[in-house]
Design an enzyme around this catalytic site. Structure first.
Site: not given
Length: 287
Positions: A37-39
């Site tokens: 998951l991206d930040p």
């Protein structure tokens, strides 16, 4: 410590940050996550502990559900708000009916071009590293599966979609391509992964709440990762053979089937494959 954690990643943290937090608690055991998951994103991050790290690919294959928010009439190099956002001049304002009419073309098995800011390897380097250095790569489209797209809310410029998709799908790219089909552009402003297979965000645990004392109580059976596989309930004699890497005889499985083998107590013991001889060969033994 052979199992899975269903964690609710908070915005601003990387998936690696979450893994490192778990690793500090269970070291020296191995820890890995199933699906970055991206930040910017929040929600379900399945973390595998111990020998369960061998099951990461099985979790990654599971269907995923997301709720994504997009801002129309805007673009950025990363297709989200992590990079500088440019406001389009005189951008059209599609109606909800026009948005919904465009969704079927982006469902099913489609060809999707990954964002330049992604973790895909290009000549031994991450695409996002190339993009940050000023040389964003032109990534070729690849097949992904989108099971459903549903408009949850739309009040221009904000569009909220529920998305069910397969592995490798970039939600940012769905927003980008949907907007392009409507003659405009879009950036993703928020993303929550609401489920991976049986792992739901409502049941997920905040990583910051984990301690050495409570982590074992949150550990889920590793067998959840193999729920889609054919099952074999092994006898004690089968277990002894498989433990030593020997084949066992079993009928009723298809050629090249990967099979989840359970011991007499009902715990996941191994993964096996059917060979041309008809026998089952252990390929992963967890005990």
């Amino acid at each position: 410590m052979f199992g899975l954690l269903n964690l609710n990643k908070h915005a601003g943290a990387t998936s690696r940050d979450v893994v490192n937090r778990v690793l500090r608690i269970v070291h020296p055991l191995k820890v890995g996550h199933a699906g970055t998951l991206d930040p910017l994103a929040t929600g379900v991050l399945v973390v595998c502990i111990g020998s369960a790290t061998k099951l990461i690919e099985h979790v990654q294959r599971m269907p995923k559900s997301y709720r994504g928010s997009f801002l129309l009439g805007r673009r950025s190099a990363s297709d989200d708000t992590e990079q500088e956002v440019e406001l389009l001049a005189d951008a059209p304002e599609p109606s909800r009916a026009e948005v919904e009419a465009a969704l079927p073309a982006l469902t099913g098995e489609i060809q999707q071009r990954p964002p330049a800011y992604s973790a895909i390897n290009v000549g031994g380097r991450k695409a996002y590293d190339l993009a940050r250095s000023g040389a964003p790569p032109e990534l070729p489209p690849r097949p992904v599966t989108v099971y459903s797209l549903t408009v949850v809310a739309y009040d221009y410029p904000e569009l909220v979609l529920d998305i069910e998709c397969g592995s490798g799908t970039y939600v940012r790219a769905i927003g980008r391509d949907l907007a392009a089909s409507l003659g405009t552009a879009a950036v993703m402003s928020a993303l929550e992964r609401t489920a991976i297979g049986p792992f739901k965000v409502e049941e997920a645990v905040a990583p910051k709440s984990l301690t050495a004392e409570n982590l074992p109580g949150h550990l889920l059976p590793a067998a959840l990762a193999t729920s889609a596989l054919p099952r074999l309930d092994a006898t004690p004699a089968d277990i002894e053979e498989l433990r030593h890497g020997r084949f066992i005889e079993r009928a009723g499985y298809k050629a090249k089937d990967e099979i989840a083998v359970y011991d007499p107590s009902g715990a996941l013991f191994a993964l096996a494959k059917k060979r041309p001889s008809g026998k089952l060969q252990p390929v992963r033994v967890f005990a």
